[in-house]
Design a protein around this motif. Structure first.
Motif, mmCIF file in Angstrom:
data_model
loop_
_atom_site.group_PDB
_atom_site.id
_atom_site.type_symbol
_atom_site.label_atom_id
_atom_site.label_comp_id
_atom_site.label_asym_id
_atom_site.label_seq_id
_atom_site.Cartn_x
_atom_site.Cartn_y
_atom_site.Cartn_z
ATOM 1 N N LEU A 131 0.812 -1.215 0.000
ATOM 2 C CA LEU A 131 0.000 0.000 0.000
ATOM 3 C C LEU A 131 0.846 1.265 0.000
ATOM 4 C CD1 LEU A 131 -2.864 -0.981 2.477
ATOM 5 C CD2 LEU A 131 -2.869 -1.074 -0.021
ATOM 6 N N SER A 132 2.166 1.099 -0.111
ATOM 7 C CA SER A 132 3.070 2.257 -0.175
ATOM 8 C C SER A 132 2.854 3.200 1.003
ATOM 9 C CB SER A 132 2.887 3.002 -1.500
ATOM 10 O OG SER A 132 3.092 2.146 -2.606
ATOM 11 N N VAL A 137 -7.846 3.949 2.999
ATOM 12 C CA VAL A 137 -8.223 2.989 1.956
ATOM 13 C C VAL A 137 -9.742 2.905 1.907
ATOM 14 C CG1 VAL A 137 -8.074 0.592 1.173
ATOM 15 C CG2 VAL A 137 -6.109 1.647 2.305
ATOM 16 N N THR A 138 -10.284 2.921 0.691
ATOM 17 C CA THR A 138 -11.711 2.651 0.476
ATOM 18 C C THR A 138 -11.843 1.381 -0.343
ATOM 19 O OG1 THR A 138 -11.718 4.080 -1.480
ATOM 20 C CG2 THR A 138 -12.391 5.074 0.606
ATOM 21 N N CYS A 139 -12.869 0.599 -0.036
ATOM 22 C CA CYS A 139 -13.007 -0.702 -0.690
ATOM 23 C C CYS A 139 -14.481 -1.079 -0.803
ATOM 24 C CB CYS A 139 -12.249 -1.757 0.114
ATOM 25 S SG CYS A 139 -12.377 -3.441 -0.528
ATOM 26 N N ASP A 176 -6.851 3.820 7.671
ATOM 27 C CA ASP A 176 -8.232 4.230 7.940
ATOM 28 C C ASP A 176 -9.086 3.622 6.825
ATOM 29 O OD1 ASP A 176 -10.408 5.430 9.022
ATOM 30 O OD2 ASP A 176 -9.937 7.450 8.283
ATOM 31 N N LEU A 177 -9.779 2.544 7.128
ATOM 32 C CA LEU A 177 -10.493 1.769 6.110
ATOM 33 C C LEU A 177 -11.978 2.095 6.107
ATOM 34 C CD1 LEU A 177 -10.511 -0.552 3.990
ATOM 35 C CD2 LEU A 177 -10.884 -2.133 5.906
ATOM 36 N N TYR A 178 -12.497 2.269 4.886
ATOM 37 C CA TYR A 178 -13.934 2.477 4.684
ATOM 38 C C TYR A 178 -14.437 1.426 3.695
ATOM 39 C CZ TYR A 178 -13.499 7.072 6.893
ATOM 40 O OH TYR A 178 -13.271 8.097 7.793
ATOM 41 N N LEU A 179 -15.501 0.724 4.073
ATOM 42 C CA LEU A 179 -16.137 -0.242 3.186
ATOM 43 C C LEU A 179 -17.429 0.367 2.658
ATOM 44 C CD1 LEU A 179 -15.695 -3.497 5.324
ATOM 45 C CD2 LEU A 179 -14.173 -2.573 3.559
ATOM 46 N N MET A 180 -17.740 0.062 1.414
ATOM 47 C CA MET A 180 -18.936 0.665 0.807
ATOM 48 C C MET A 180 -19.550 -0.283 -0.207
ATOM 49 S SD MET A 180 -16.860 3.539 -1.388
ATOM 50 C CE MET A 180 -16.250 4.212 0.146
ATOM 51 N N GLN A 227 -15.144 12.083 -2.108
ATOM 52 C CA GLN A 227 -15.228 12.884 -0.888
ATOM 53 C C GLN A 227 -14.185 12.462 0.153
ATOM 54 O OE1 GLN A 227 -19.248 12.830 0.618
ATOM 55 N NE2 GLN A 227 -20.135 13.446 -1.334
ATOM 56 N N LEU A 228 -13.927 11.167 0.250
ATOM 57 C CA LEU A 228 -12.988 10.663 1.256
ATOM 58 C C LEU A 228 -11.524 10.871 0.852
ATOM 59 C CD1 LEU A 228 -14.817 7.354 2.221
ATOM 60 C CD2 LEU A 228 -14.532 9.366 3.664
ATOM 61 N N GLU A 229 -11.268 10.949 -0.463
ATOM 62 C CA GLU A 229 -9.915 11.157 -0.990
ATOM 63 C C GLU A 229 -8.904 10.167 -0.394
ATOM 64 O OE1 GLU A 229 -8.971 15.220 -0.217
ATOM 65 O OE2 GLU A 229 -10.216 15.978 -1.869
ATOM 66 N N PRO A 230 -9.098 8.888 -0.619
ATOM 67 C CA PRO A 230 -8.188 7.888 -0.047
ATOM 68 C C PRO A 230 -6.879 7.811 -0.839
ATOM 69 C CG PRO A 230 -9.792 6.802 -1.427
ATOM 70 C CD PRO A 230 -10.173 8.258 -1.427
ATOM 71 N N ASP A 231 -5.897 7.157 -0.217
ATOM 72 C CA ASP A 231 -4.654 6.855 -0.937
ATOM 73 C C ASP A 231 -4.850 5.671 -1.883
ATOM 74 O OD1 ASP A 231 -2.901 8.778 0.487
ATOM 75 O OD2 ASP A 231 -3.390 7.526 2.221
#
Length: 279
Positions: A131-132, A137-139, A176-180, A227-231
């Protein structure tokens, strides 16, 4: 064979002559001592004389003891017809004293190789490297975390992939993980949350139910990511991956087939766990 015996005999004769001369000298001194009146001798002088006498007797007995017979040389074995025996005898003859045999060298080399073998990285280290060092992270759920692949299936059941649990929990430790996911009704949301809870995803402390987001359209998921602007964003929909390529630093396109790479910052893999080398 006669040279060691002659040298030993010569050394013995020289030592005997030396002791003989020493004995003569001591005898002369003792005769002079005995000519003195015994009443004038103190206890220290008497002890010295007795000690000299004991030393002379002990040395004389030691020299008269027979020398140990020379050790016989082992008889050479008759050559055998086996080529392996001849080569083994040749190696034993040519190998100097204290040298290691080839088998011992091989064992020593194996120990060194095992000692300097690179340490296998842990799953957590692999996750951070892959993940560098990304922190957010969003998934999506369908096809990545869940066995199901359509919102219609979520109306009946939701099954968390057992193979993805370890990876998912490691991601929650460092990111910081977000699942959707897109769902059809509120009942589907409850089914998904219950499945994640039963799988133990919420017990690690890195992921809470408030970070599981639901929407009614695919564009809604795209809006969440923007909106979340993940890496990193992980998805199975090639259209969403293509749309987000300009805005997200890295993306992982999960697909059973290897699609053509659409952008330098988009990676593809059959599964999330495969991407991290867990299969």
């Amino acid at each position: 064979m006669s040279e060691p015996s002659s040298s030993l005999s010569s050394s013995k004769d020289e030592l005997f002559q030396l002791i003989k001369r020493l004995g003569t000298y001591l005898a002369l001194k003792m005769s002079n001592l005995f000519s003195i009146s015994l009443q004038k001798l103190d206890p220290r002088s008497v002890g010295a004389i007795a000690g000299l006498a004991v030393a002379i007797i002990f040395t004389y007995r030691l020299m008269r003891s027979p020398a140990a017979p020379p050790r016989r040389q082992p008889k050479r074995q008759a050559p055998t017809t086996s080529g392996s025996s001849i080569s083994a005898q040749s190696n034993a003859t040519l190998m100097p004293s204290g040298a290691c045999s080839p088998s011992e060298d091989l064992r020593a080399q194996n120990v060194v190789d095992e000692f300097f073998q690179p340490v296998k990285p842990t799953l957590g280290q692999i996750v951070r490297q892959k993940l560098s060092e990304g922190r957010k992270v969003t998934c999506r759920l369908l096809g990545v975390i869940l066995e199901e692949s359509s919102p219609e299936e979520l109306q009946k059941q939701a099954t968390v992939k057992s193979s993805v649990l370890d990876v998912l929990l490691e991601i929650t430790k460092y990111c910081d993980l977000y699942l959707m996911e897109r769902v059809i009704d509120d009942e589907s949301e409850k089914i998904v949350l219950l499945a994640l809870e039963n799988a133990g995803i919420f017990t690690s402390g890195g992921l809470v139910k408030d970070k599981v987001l639901f929407c009614s359209t695919e564009n809604g998921r795209t809006s969440f990511v923007r909106q979340l602007e993940p890496d990193w964003h992980i998805d199975t929909n090639p259209e969403i991956v293509s749309q987000l390529a300009r805005f997200i630093k890295y993306q992982l396109h999960v697909s059973p087939t290897r699609p053509e790479r659409t952008a330098p910052n988009v990676f593809s893999c059959p599964s999330l766990e495969h991407f991290f080398g867990c299969v």
